[in-house]
Design a protein around this motif. Structure first.
Motif, PDB file in Angstrom:
ATOM      1  N   ASP A  38       5.198   7.470   1.754  1.00 45.81           N
ATOM      2  CA  ASP A  38       5.973   8.172   0.726  1.00 45.81           C
ATOM      3  C   ASP A  38       6.220   9.639   1.107  1.00 45.81           C
ATOM      4  N   GLY A  39       6.945   9.836   2.210  1.00 44.32           N
ATOM      5  CA  GLY A  39       7.303  11.185   2.612  1.00 44.32           C
ATOM      6  C   GLY A  39       6.150  12.003   3.156  1.00 44.32           C
ATOM      7  N   SER A  40       5.192  11.354   3.833  1.00 42.98           N
ATOM      8  CA  SER A  40       4.024  12.076   4.356  1.00 42.98           C
ATOM      9  C   SER A  40       4.430  13.104   5.412  1.00 42.98           C
ATOM     10  N   LYS A  41       3.636  14.167   5.495  1.00 44.94           N
ATOM     11  CA  LYS A  41       3.850  15.216   6.488  1.00 44.94           C
ATOM     12  C   LYS A  41       2.842  15.128   7.624  1.00 44.94           C
ATOM     13  N   ASP A  42       1.990  14.130   7.594  1.00 45.12           N
ATOM     14  CA  ASP A  42       0.976  13.986   8.640  1.00 45.12           C
ATOM     15  C   ASP A  42       1.252  12.714   9.441  1.00 45.12           C
TER      16      ASP A  42
ATOM     17  N   THR B  22       0.478   9.594   8.861  1.00 47.95           N
ATOM     18  CA  THR B  22       0.294   8.360   8.082  1.00 47.95           C
ATOM     19  C   THR B  22       1.073   7.195   8.681  1.00 47.95           C
ATOM     20  N   ARG B  23       2.339   7.408   8.986  1.00 43.46           N
ATOM     21  CA  ARG B  23       3.184   6.326   9.503  1.00 43.46           C
ATOM     22  C   ARG B  23       2.595   5.735  10.777  1.00 43.46           C
ATOM     23  N   LEU B  24       2.231   6.581  11.729  1.00 49.63           N
ATOM     24  CA  LEU B  24       1.712   6.120  13.003  1.00 49.63           C
ATOM     25  C   LEU B  24       0.392   5.380  12.832  1.00 49.63           C
ATOM     26  N   GLU B  25      -0.511   5.914  11.995  1.00 50.56           N
ATOM     27  CA  GLU B  25      -1.813   5.277  11.799  1.00 50.56           C
ATOM     28  C   GLU B  25      -1.656   3.924  11.099  1.00 50.56           C
ATOM     29  N   ALA B  26      -0.730   3.834  10.140  1.00 46.55           N
ATOM     30  CA  ALA B  26      -0.493   2.555   9.467  1.00 46.55           C
ATOM     31  C   ALA B  26       0.045   1.526  10.454  1.00 46.55           C
ATOM     32  N   PHE B  27       0.943   1.954  11.325  1.00 37.97           N
ATOM     33  CA  PHE B  27       1.500   1.070  12.345  1.00 37.97           C
ATOM     34  C   PHE B  27       0.404   0.612  13.305  1.00 37.97           C
ATOM     35  N   ARG B  28      -0.452   1.535  13.703  1.00 39.51           N
ATOM     36  CA  ARG B  28      -1.562   1.180  14.592  1.00 39.51           C
ATOM     37  C   ARG B  28      -2.518   0.195  13.930  1.00 39.51           C
ATOM     38  N   GLY B  29      -2.631   0.278  12.605  1.00 38.56           N
ATOM     39  CA  GLY B  29      -3.488  -0.644  11.868  1.00 38.56           C
ATOM     40  C   GLY B  29      -2.895  -2.032  11.720  1.00 38.56           C
ATOM     41  N   GLY B  30      -1.638  -2.201  12.139  1.00 38.68           N
ATOM     42  CA  GLY B  30      -1.004  -3.515  12.105  1.00 38.68           C
ATOM     43  C   GLY B  30      -0.022  -3.735  10.982  1.00 38.68           C
ATOM     44  N   ALA B  31       0.207  -2.715  10.160  1.00 33.76           N
ATOM     45  CA  ALA B  31       1.079  -2.881   9.003  1.00 33.76           C
ATOM     46  C   ALA B  31       2.549  -2.719   9.368  1.00 33.76           C
ATOM     47  N   LEU B  32       3.399  -3.334   8.588  1.00 32.40           N
ATOM     48  CA  LEU B  32       4.818  -3.015   8.606  1.00 32.40           C
ATOM     49  C   LEU B  32       4.978  -1.743   7.768  1.00 32.40           C
ATOM     50  N   VAL B  33       5.721  -0.777   8.248  1.00 30.53           N
ATOM     51  CA  VAL B  33       5.817   0.510   7.568  1.00 30.53           C
ATOM     52  C   VAL B  33       7.246   0.758   7.086  1.00 30.53           C
ATOM     53  N   ILE B  34       7.368   1.092   5.810  1.00 26.79           N
ATOM     54  CA  ILE B  34       8.630   1.530   5.209  1.00 26.79           C
ATOM     55  C   ILE B  34       8.472   3.005   4.880  1.00 26.79           C
ATOM     56  N   GLU B  35       9.485   3.795   5.172  1.00 31.79           N
ATOM     57  CA  GLU B  35       9.384   5.236   4.956  1.00 31.79           C
ATOM     58  C   GLU B  35      10.321   5.724   3.856  1.00 31.79           C
ATOM     59  N   HIS B  36       9.803   6.559   2.977  1.00 32.84           N
ATOM     60  CA  HIS B  36      10.636   7.376   2.098  1.00 32.84           C
ATOM     61  C   HIS B  36      10.915   8.692   2.836  1.00 32.84           C
TER      62      HIS B  36
ATOM     63  N   ILE C 293       0.853  -1.183   0.000  1.00 37.67           N
ATOM     64  CA  ILE C 293       0.000   0.000   0.000  1.00 37.67           C
ATOM     65  C   ILE C 293       0.890   1.234   0.000  1.00 37.67           C
ATOM     66  N   ALA C 294       0.879   1.978  -1.088  1.00 35.48           N
ATOM     67  CA  ALA C 294       1.613   3.240  -1.161  1.00 35.48           C
ATOM     68  C   ALA C 294       0.741   4.338  -0.569  1.00 35.48           C
ATOM     69  N   ALA C 295       1.300   5.122   0.358  1.00 38.51           N
ATOM     70  CA  ALA C 295       0.486   6.115   1.060  1.00 38.51           C
ATOM     71  C   ALA C 295       1.225   7.448   1.167  1.00 38.51           C
ATOM     72  N   PHE C 296       0.514   8.518   0.879  1.00 35.22           N
ATOM     73  CA  PHE C 296       1.052   9.864   1.034  1.00 35.22           C
ATOM     74  C   PHE C 296      -0.009  10.741   1.685  1.00 35.22           C
ATOM     75  N   ASN C 297       0.257  11.194   2.898  1.00 40.50           N
ATOM     76  CA  ASN C 297      -0.686  12.028   3.658  1.00 40.50           C
ATOM     77  C   ASN C 297      -2.073  11.387   3.726  1.00 40.50           C
TER      78      ASN C 297
END
Length: 230
Positions: free
Chosen positions: A42-46, A48-62, A14-18
């Motif tokens: 993908d370099g989000s400014k909000d 996104t990373r924390l919410e994806a992690f809370r949803g159970g996903a493994l998160v990779i950051e640009h 899942i590619a995600a930006f903001n």
């Protein structure tokens, strides 16, 4: 690909930006079904990373925004390194249903294909706004003309591919033109592909986040120019 395939070998990218508003729920829906769920932030400014992690996903950051194509390629590369047998791409804005992942994967197996491409036009179950429908039809005509692929939907973010299929493509178009680029590479690979009906849930949020009509026209013009001067 061996059947039955364990869900621990199916990676959903899942590619995600903001996307802090939707990504937690989207990731949770996919995770609940037992798939390996990877969100590429993908370099989000909000948040996104924390919410994806809370949803159970493994998160990779640009570290900064590179575009959806680049984010998907990052996720695909990661999944291949982790031993994925099937890779599914899935949008972050809530348009897709996690329940449609299994039919895509089953279609790969039952029809001995390397790519199963979601289509919103096969059963007309998606209520597509008129302006978007016209642009999508133009994209379909362009794809058929330039690649020879007989598709009914050219820009659907829900798709599944075998490991062999994933290894045959490399996304270099970092922005939204990556969808057409992937189809072109599928055509060149010569690997078997099929389409599978999927439903797109259009909401005010997804339409606001989605590709604008002007951007779609510019992308089509750019792709036509590339095809003419290749």
């Amino acid at each position: 690909m061996h059947s039955p395939l364990g869900r621990d070998k199916i990676f959903v990218i899942i590619a995600a930006f903001n996307e802090e508003r939707m990504i937690g729920n989207v990731a949770a829906q996919v995770c609940r079904l037992g798939y390996q769920t990877v969100v590429v932030d993908d370099g989000s400014k909000d948040g996104t990373r924390l919410e994806a992690f809370r949803g159970g996903a493994l998160v990779i950051e640009h570290p900064f925004n590179l575009g959806q194509g680049a984010a998907l390629q990052t996720g695909i590369d990661f999944a291949l390194r982790q031993g994925a047998e099937v890779i599914v791409t899935f949008d972050a804005d809530g348009q897709h249903s996690a329940s449609e992942i299994a039919p895509l994967v089953q279609t790969l197996e039952s029809r001995h294909a390397d790519f199963a491409l979601g289509s919103r036009f096969l059963d007309n179950s998606s209520a597509i706004p008129l302006a978007r429908r016209l642009l999508l039809k133009a994209a379909i005509a362009f794809t058929r003309l330039t690649t020879g692929l007989k598709l009914t939907d050219a820009h659907n973010g829900l798709r599944a591919m075998t490991r062999r299929g994933a290894e045959a493509i490399r996304v270099r178009q970092n922005r939204m033109a990556h969808a057409s680029e992937m189809l072109s590479q599928i055509a060149v690979s010569g690997l078997p592909y099929v389409e599978q009906p999927v439903t797109i849930q259009y909401t005010a949020y997804s339409l606001a986040k989605g590709q604008k009509a002007r951007d779609s026209v510019l992308i089509l013009m750019d792709l036509v120019a590339r095809a003419l001067y290749r």
